[in-house]
Design an enzyme around this catalytic site. Structure first.
Site, PDB file in Angstrom:
ATOM      1  N   TYR A   1       7.291  -6.656   5.463  1.00 27.37           N
ATOM      2  CA  TYR A   1       6.947  -5.579   5.334  1.00 27.37           C
ATOM      3  C   TYR A   1       8.003  -4.551   4.246  1.00 27.37           C
ATOM      4  CZ  TYR A   1       3.291  -5.505   8.737  1.00 27.37           C
ATOM      5  OH  TYR A   1       2.075  -5.616   9.257  1.00 27.37           O
TER       6      TYR A   1
ATOM      7  N   GLN B   1      -7.962   3.530   6.338  1.00 27.56           N
ATOM      8  CA  GLN B   1      -7.466   2.430   6.930  1.00 27.56           C
ATOM      9  C   GLN B   1      -6.022   2.181   6.476  1.00 27.56           C
ATOM     10  OE1 GLN B   1     -10.674  -0.416   8.349  1.00 27.56           O
ATOM     11  NE2 GLN B   1     -11.602   0.561   6.609  1.00 27.56           N
TER      12      GLN B   1
ATOM     13  N   HIS C   1      -4.353   3.272  10.708  1.00 29.59           N
ATOM     14  CA  HIS C   1      -3.314   1.783  11.060  1.00 29.59           C
ATOM     15  C   HIS C   1      -1.919   2.365  10.827  1.00 29.59           C
ATOM     16  CE1 HIS C   1      -7.468  -0.363  10.132  1.00 29.59           C
ATOM     17  NE2 HIS C   1      -7.234   0.189  11.468  1.00 29.59           N
TER      18      HIS C   1
ATOM     19  N   GLY D   1     -14.237   2.020  -0.625  1.00 24.52           N
ATOM     20  CA  GLY D   1     -13.857   0.950  -0.473  1.00 24.52           C
ATOM     21  C   GLY D   1     -13.249   0.240   0.626  1.00 24.52           C
TER      22      GLY D   1
ATOM     23  N   SER E   1     -15.278  -2.697   3.573  1.00 22.60           N
ATOM     24  CA  SER E   1     -16.306  -3.334   3.611  1.00 22.60           C
ATOM     25  C   SER E   1     -17.025  -3.403   5.254  1.00 22.60           C
ATOM     26  CB  SER E   1     -15.934  -4.767   4.058  1.00 22.60           C
ATOM     27  OG  SER E   1     -15.011  -5.321   4.819  1.00 22.60           O
TER      28      SER E   1
END
Length: 246
Positions: A58, A92, A110, A176, A178
């Site tokens: 990260y 997201q 998220h 952007g 899916s």
């Protein structure tokens, strides 16, 4: 006489909008995720097994975000808000590109890569203006800090709030993504029945659910085009010259 509220545009963004700023997605065949299986760096089990590896990973992602810059899509959405439109963004993405572009109403489903949080109290968040997290970095309750991101296998704490925002949409713009990641993809089910939904994505024709309008363009081209139309007209509307039903 009561003041009329501006129509509410709710924007749901995914990895595709950030990819145009150079941030790799975990589904890409190259980049950071290619050498780091999800199970090794992005799950609670990975954290328990090897927290140092998770923190290093990260740190890499955080450095990438800091180098990235908002693109034309981020800037167009921020400009729409500055012109008086009611714009709420649900993303997201764990980067801060929407905020750096100037958007003020952003909900991160998220988490946020530029924050740390306590491992014992998820309410304790700490900004990371520079550097990263090291083993031994503790929260105010004396517990190790971890990335403030939602790992695979964890709940999405802001999902209920996101559903409430979508339920107030006059128009839903999806950019952007899916629509394959749950539970986030289920957000569309909470939109009012009379609220049009537009998907901006190069593969919009293939990805858009039935009844959704598709704009088969990358975010950096399609979103500014829509914003130009809305700004010129002073209202949210769907230009037939750009859109087709998917």
């Amino acid at each position: 006489m009561a003041e009329q509220q501006a129509p509410h545009l709710v924007v749901f963004t995914g990895a595709g909008i950030s990819a145009e700023s150079g941030i790799q997605t975990f589904r890409a065949s190259d980049g950071l995720w290619a050498d780091h299986p999800i199970e090794a760096v992005a799950t609670p089990d990975a954290w328990r097994r090897d927290p140092e590896r998770v923190l290093r990973f990260y740190d890499q992602r955080r450095d990438q975000v800091r180098r990235a810059r908002p693109n034309a899509a981020h800037k167009a959405l921020a400009s729409l808000e500055k012109r008086g439109f009611a714009v709420s963004i649900i993303t997201q993405n764990i980067d801060d590109l929407h905020e750096r572009a100037g958007s003020r109403r952003v909900l991160h489903l998220h988490g946020e890569i530029l924050k740390a949080r306590s491992t014992v109290d998820a309410r304790l968040h700490y900004p990371l203006p520079r550097g990263g997290i090291r083993l031994g970095d503790l929260c105010d309750k004396g517990s190790q800090l971890r990335p403030d991101v939602v790992w695979f296998g964890e709940g999405v704490p802001h999902f209920g709030e996101a559903c409430d925002i979508v339920a107030e949409a006059d128009l839903l713009l999806v950019v952007g993504t899916s629509l394959a990641v749950m539970p986030a993809a289920a957000l569309l089910e909470h939109a009012p029945l009379d609220a049009p939904c537009v998907l901006v994505d190069p593969e919009a024709r293939a990805l858009a659910p039935p009844g959704t309008l598709g704009l088969a363009q990358p975010a950096g081209k399609g979103v500014p085009a829509l914003v130009r139309h809305w700004t010129r007209e002073g209202r949210l509307w769907l230009p037939e010259t750009l859109l087709g039903e998917a």
